[in-house]
Design a protein around this motif. Structure first.
Motif, PDB file in Angstrom:
ATOM      1  N   VAL A 225      -3.384  11.353  -8.379  1.00 45.23           N
ATOM      2  CA  VAL A 225      -3.790   9.947  -8.269  1.00 45.23           C
ATOM      3  C   VAL A 225      -3.493   9.401  -6.875  1.00 45.23           C
ATOM      4  O   VAL A 225      -4.085   8.400  -6.460  1.00 45.23           O
ATOM      5  CB  VAL A 225      -3.089   9.077  -9.338  1.00 45.23           C
ATOM      6  N   PHE A 226      -2.574  10.048  -6.148  1.00 45.62           N
ATOM      7  CA  PHE A 226      -2.256   9.620  -4.786  1.00 45.62           C
ATOM      8  C   PHE A 226      -3.001  10.437  -3.729  1.00 45.62           C
ATOM      9  O   PHE A 226      -3.328   9.927  -2.661  1.00 45.62           O
ATOM     10  CB  PHE A 226      -0.752   9.718  -4.531  1.00 45.62           C
ATOM     11  N   SER A 227      -3.255  11.708  -4.008  1.00 45.40           N
ATOM     12  CA  SER A 227      -3.867  12.581  -3.005  1.00 45.40           C
ATOM     13  C   SER A 227      -5.394  12.539  -2.997  1.00 45.40           C
ATOM     14  O   SER A 227      -6.026  12.900  -2.000  1.00 45.40           O
ATOM     15  CB  SER A 227      -3.416  14.023  -3.230  1.00 45.40           C
ATOM     16  N   THR A 228      -5.994  12.078  -4.081  1.00 42.90           N
ATOM     17  CA  THR A 228      -7.458  12.060  -4.166  1.00 42.90           C
ATOM     18  C   THR A 228      -8.081  11.176  -3.090  1.00 42.90           C
ATOM     19  O   THR A 228      -7.516  10.155  -2.695  1.00 42.90           O
ATOM     20  CB  THR A 228      -7.881  11.567  -5.565  1.00 42.90           C
ATOM     21  N   ALA A 229      -9.273  11.572  -2.633  1.00 41.60           N
ATOM     22  CA  ALA A 229     -10.054  10.815  -1.644  1.00 41.60           C
ATOM     23  C   ALA A 229      -9.287  10.612  -0.342  1.00 41.60           C
ATOM     24  O   ALA A 229      -9.298   9.521   0.244  1.00 41.60           O
ATOM     25  CB  ALA A 229     -10.486   9.474  -2.221  1.00 41.60           C
ATOM     26  N   GLY A 230      -8.628  11.677   0.106  1.00 44.83           N
ATOM     27  CA  GLY A 230      -7.912  11.600   1.382  1.00 44.83           C
ATOM     28  C   GLY A 230      -6.758  10.627   1.364  1.00 44.83           C
ATOM     29  O   GLY A 230      -6.554   9.886   2.329  1.00 44.83           O
ATOM     30  N   TYR A 231      -5.988  10.659   0.270  1.00 51.30           N
ATOM     31  CA  TYR A 231      -4.827   9.762   0.114  1.00 51.30           C
ATOM     32  C   TYR A 231      -5.260   8.295   0.246  1.00 51.30           C
ATOM     33  O   TYR A 231      -4.681   7.505   0.986  1.00 51.30           O
ATOM     34  CB  TYR A 231      -3.744  10.097   1.141  1.00 51.30           C
ATOM     35  N   TRP A 232      -6.244   7.948  -0.541  1.00 54.72           N
ATOM     36  CA  TRP A 232      -6.816   6.607  -0.540  1.00 54.72           C
ATOM     37  C   TRP A 232      -5.823   5.531  -0.958  1.00 54.72           C
ATOM     38  O   TRP A 232      -5.954   4.359  -0.591  1.00 54.72           O
ATOM     39  CB  TRP A 232      -8.035   6.588  -1.474  1.00 54.72           C
ATOM     40  N   TRP A 233      -4.807   5.874  -1.718  1.00 55.36           N
ATOM     41  CA  TRP A 233      -3.977   4.921  -2.437  1.00 55.36           C
ATOM     42  C   TRP A 233      -3.406   3.794  -1.574  1.00 55.36           C
ATOM     43  O   TRP A 233      -3.181   2.673  -2.055  1.00 55.36           O
ATOM     44  CB  TRP A 233      -2.818   5.642  -3.135  1.00 55.36           C
ATOM     45  N   TRP A 234      -3.155   4.053  -0.273  1.00 58.31           N
ATOM     46  CA  TRP A 234      -2.514   3.035   0.561  1.00 58.31           C
ATOM     47  C   TRP A 234      -3.487   1.932   0.987  1.00 58.31           C
ATOM     48  O   TRP A 234      -3.055   0.833   1.362  1.00 58.31           O
ATOM     49  CB  TRP A 234      -1.884   3.680   1.789  1.00 58.31           C
ATOM     50  N   ILE A 235      -4.792   2.191   0.903  1.00 56.64           N
ATOM     51  CA  ILE A 235      -5.765   1.192   1.324  1.00 56.64           C
ATOM     52  C   ILE A 235      -5.682  -0.080   0.479  1.00 56.64           C
ATOM     53  O   ILE A 235      -5.599  -1.191   1.026  1.00 56.64           O
ATOM     54  CB  ILE A 235      -7.197   1.770   1.293  1.00 56.64           C
ATOM     55  N   PRO A 236      -5.707   0.018  -0.874  1.00 55.09           N
ATOM     56  CA  PRO A 236      -5.614  -1.210  -1.674  1.00 55.09           C
ATOM     57  C   PRO A 236      -4.205  -1.799  -1.723  1.00 55.09           C
ATOM     58  O   PRO A 236      -3.971  -2.792  -2.424  1.00 55.09           O
ATOM     59  CB  PRO A 236      -6.070  -0.754  -3.068  1.00 55.09           C
ATOM     60  N   VAL A 237      -3.265  -1.213  -0.987  1.00 54.58           N
ATOM     61  CA  VAL A 237      -1.926  -1.794  -0.857  1.00 54.58           C
ATOM     62  C   VAL A 237      -1.807  -2.537   0.473  1.00 54.58           C
ATOM     63  O   VAL A 237      -1.393  -3.702   0.517  1.00 54.58           O
ATOM     64  CB  VAL A 237      -0.832  -0.710  -0.966  1.00 54.58           C
ATOM     65  N   ALA A 238      -2.175  -1.863   1.558  1.00 53.36           N
ATOM     66  CA  ALA A 238      -2.047  -2.467   2.892  1.00 53.36           C
ATOM     67  C   ALA A 238      -3.159  -3.467   3.189  1.00 53.36           C
ATOM     68  O   ALA A 238      -2.902  -4.533   3.771  1.00 53.36           O
ATOM     69  CB  ALA A 238      -2.024  -1.367   3.949  1.00 53.36           C
ATOM     70  N   GLY A 239      -4.395  -3.128   2.809  1.00 54.83           N
ATOM     71  CA  GLY A 239      -5.526  -3.997   3.112  1.00 54.83           C
ATOM     72  C   GLY A 239      -5.362  -5.423   2.594  1.00 54.83           C
ATOM     73  O   GLY A 239      -5.560  -6.385   3.355  1.00 54.83           O
ATOM     74  N   PRO A 240      -4.997  -5.599   1.325  1.00 50.03           N
ATOM     75  CA  PRO A 240      -4.836  -6.965   0.814  1.00 50.03           C
ATOM     76  C   PRO A 240      -3.741  -7.763   1.521  1.00 50.03           C
ATOM     77  O   PRO A 240      -3.889  -8.983   1.698  1.00 50.03           O
ATOM     78  CB  PRO A 240      -4.476  -6.732  -0.660  1.00 50.03           C
ATOM     79  N   MET A 241      -2.676  -7.098   1.949  1.00 48.96           N
ATOM     80  CA  MET A 241      -1.607  -7.824   2.635  1.00 48.96           C
ATOM     81  C   MET A 241      -2.091  -8.345   3.991  1.00 48.96           C
ATOM     82  O   MET A 241      -1.796  -9.485   4.368  1.00 48.96           O
ATOM     83  CB  MET A 241      -0.390  -6.914   2.818  1.00 48.96           C
ATOM     84  N   VAL A 242      -2.851  -7.509   4.698  1.00 52.98           N
ATOM     85  CA  VAL A 242      -3.423  -7.948   5.974  1.00 52.98           C
ATOM     86  C   VAL A 242      -4.426  -9.080   5.738  1.00 52.98           C
ATOM     87  O   VAL A 242      -4.430 -10.084   6.459  1.00 52.98           O
ATOM     88  CB  VAL A 242      -4.109  -6.769   6.701  1.00 52.98           C
ATOM     89  N   GLY A 243      -5.258  -8.935   4.718  1.00 51.06           N
ATOM     90  CA  GLY A 243      -6.229  -9.976   4.399  1.00 51.06           C
ATOM     91  C   GLY A 243      -5.569 -11.303   4.073  1.00 51.06           C
ATOM     92  O   GLY A 243      -6.073 -12.369   4.464  1.00 51.06           O
ATOM     93  N   ALA A 244      -4.437 -11.262   3.377  1.00 54.29           N
ATOM     94  CA  ALA A 244      -3.721 -12.488   3.022  1.00 54.29           C
ATOM     95  C   ALA A 244      -3.181 -13.187   4.257  1.00 54.29           C
ATOM     96  O   ALA A 244      -3.250 -14.414   4.378  1.00 54.29           O
ATOM     97  CB  ALA A 244      -2.581 -12.153   2.057  1.00 54.29           C
ATOM     98  N   VAL A 245      -2.635 -12.417   5.198  1.00 53.00           N
ATOM     99  CA  VAL A 245      -2.101 -12.995   6.433  1.00 53.00           C
ATOM    100  C   VAL A 245      -3.222 -13.658   7.237  1.00 53.00           C
ATOM    101  O   VAL A 245      -3.077 -14.790   7.723  1.00 53.00           O
ATOM    102  CB  VAL A 245      -1.403 -11.912   7.279  1.00 53.00           C
ATOM    103  N   VAL A 246      -4.339 -12.957   7.367  1.00 54.40           N
ATOM    104  CA  VAL A 246      -5.474 -13.494   8.119  1.00 54.40           C
ATOM    105  C   VAL A 246      -5.997 -14.774   7.466  1.00 54.40           C
ATOM    106  O   VAL A 246      -6.256 -15.780   8.144  1.00 54.40           O
ATOM    107  CB  VAL A 246      -6.601 -12.445   8.227  1.00 54.40           C
ATOM    108  N   ALA A 247      -6.146 -14.757   6.144  1.00 48.09           N
ATOM    109  CA  ALA A 247      -6.670 -15.931   5.438  1.00 48.09           C
ATOM    110  C   ALA A 247      -5.729 -17.118   5.544  1.00 48.09           C
ATOM    111  O   ALA A 247      -6.174 -18.260   5.746  1.00 48.09           O
ATOM    112  CB  ALA A 247      -6.911 -15.581   3.965  1.00 48.09           C
ATOM    113  N   ALA A 248      -4.420 -16.874   5.419  1.00 50.50           N
ATOM    114  CA  ALA A 248      -3.447 -17.969   5.524  1.00 50.50           C
ATOM    115  C   ALA A 248      -3.494 -18.602   6.911  1.00 50.50           C
ATOM    116  O   ALA A 248      -3.471 -19.833   7.051  1.00 50.50           O
ATOM    117  CB  ALA A 248      -2.044 -17.444   5.228  1.00 50.50           C
ATOM    118  N   ALA A 249      -3.581 -17.765   7.945  1.00 52.95           N
ATOM    119  CA  ALA A 249      -3.637 -18.282   9.310  1.00 52.95           C
ATOM    120  C   ALA A 249      -4.918 -19.077   9.545  1.00 52.95           C
ATOM    121  O   ALA A 249      -4.891 -20.177  10.124  1.00 52.95           O
ATOM    122  CB  ALA A 249      -3.536 -17.127  10.303  1.00 52.95           C
TER     123      ALA A 249
END
Length: 296
Positions: A225-249
């Motif tokens: 579940v972590f290794s599939t699709a080139g270790y995709w798992w971190w994208i839906p973890v890091a991406g939303p945090m960056v999006g939240a910072v940008v939107a708040a600013a």
């Protein structure tokens, strides 16, 4: 001592509220996906999944909103910290509650549909293949999606979610009527689902994705579940945090800081009327005292 106990009691209430709100979100959301997949689309389709997540978020906010604010999403909590609406020391407590709530929600969905899972998969739980079921609980990218494309997808999607939430709860903006805010927030998810769901299913929430993903890792799907699709798992973890910072600013710079502030030097009409009434009361009181002295 009493203040310390009250503080502990308050943060415990907020922890439990965030836990339960996220649990409700994942139970309805992942449950709607499970019903669609395990019935082979006979009792569900993309629209029912959109409804499940939208109503799940709405109910999760109704459950927890009066106690903790109903964040049910680490990205939303981070935006509130940046804007000074949530104390920074509460942030890790909220995030822990959200991850545990999502994990428990996924476990409940699996328990609820355990027999259906065994029938659908013949007891072989997999992330890929014709009988794959890992995507019931966590997001995986479409074949056309690159790593950069997926990251941008999550930044933009979560950014729109947070931007609209800030507008809904902003007292200086039009806002939403009291008690209707969760409904409006649920409609945001519906809009994102029907317009941005093609690439990876709009997770937009690190807790909602990583919590259930961890559950699948220990429940039989394995570390694939972590290794599939080139270790995709971190994208839906890091991406939303960056999006939240940008939107708040962006919301603060383009909207919130431009709200008209009342001029403290100029009293309002109501304040002037109150001052006049106070002067009349004082004059009346002095007149009564003067008349009493004369009579005596």
């Amino acid at each position: 001592m009493r203040r310390r106990c009250a503080l502990k009691h308050g943060i415990c209430r907020e922890f439990l509220a965030e836990f339960l709100g996220t649990f409700v979100l994942v139970l309805f959301g992942c449950g709607s996906v499970a019903q669609s997949v395990l019935s082979r689309s006979q009792l569900g389709e993309p629209l029912t999944v959109h409804i499940g997540f939208s109503v799940g978020l709405m109910m999760g906010v109704y459950v927890s909103g009066g106690v903790s604010g109903g964040h049910v999403n680490p990205a939303v909590s981070l935006a509130m910290v940046i804007l000074g609406k949530l104390k920074i020391w509460k942030f890790p407590i909220y995030v822990l509650a959200q991850f545990l709530g999502a994990f428990a929600g996924a476990a409940t969905v699996f328990g609820l549909y355990y027999d259906a899972f065994m029938d659908f998969t013949s007891g072989i739980l997999s992330v890929t293949g014709i009988n794959a079921t890992g995507h019931i609980f966590a997001s995986y990218p479409a074949r056309h999606l690159s790593v950069l494309g997926g990251f941008i997808d999550q930044v933009v999607g979560t950014g729109m979610l947070v931007l609209c939430i800030l507008a809904i709860i902003d007292g200086g903006n039009i806002g939403a009527p009291k008690g209707i805010e969760p409904l409006a927030i649920g409609l945001i998810i519906m809009a994102i689902g029907v317009s941005m769901g093609l690439n990876c299913g709009y997770p937009l929430n690190p807790a909602r994705d990583l919590g259930p993903r961890l559950f699948t890792a220990v429940a039989g799907w394995g570390w694939e579940v972590f290794s599939t699709a080139g270790y995709w798992w971190w994208i839906p973890v890091a991406g939303p945090m960056v999006g939240a910072v940008v939107a708040a600013a962006l919301y603060f710079l383009l909207v919130e800081m431009h709200h008209k502030q009342a001029d403290p030097q100029k009293p309002t009409e109501e304040e002037e009327e109150d001052d006049d009434e106070d002067d009349e009361d004082e004059d009346s009181s002095l007149k009564d005292k003067y008349e009493m002295i004369i009579m005596n």
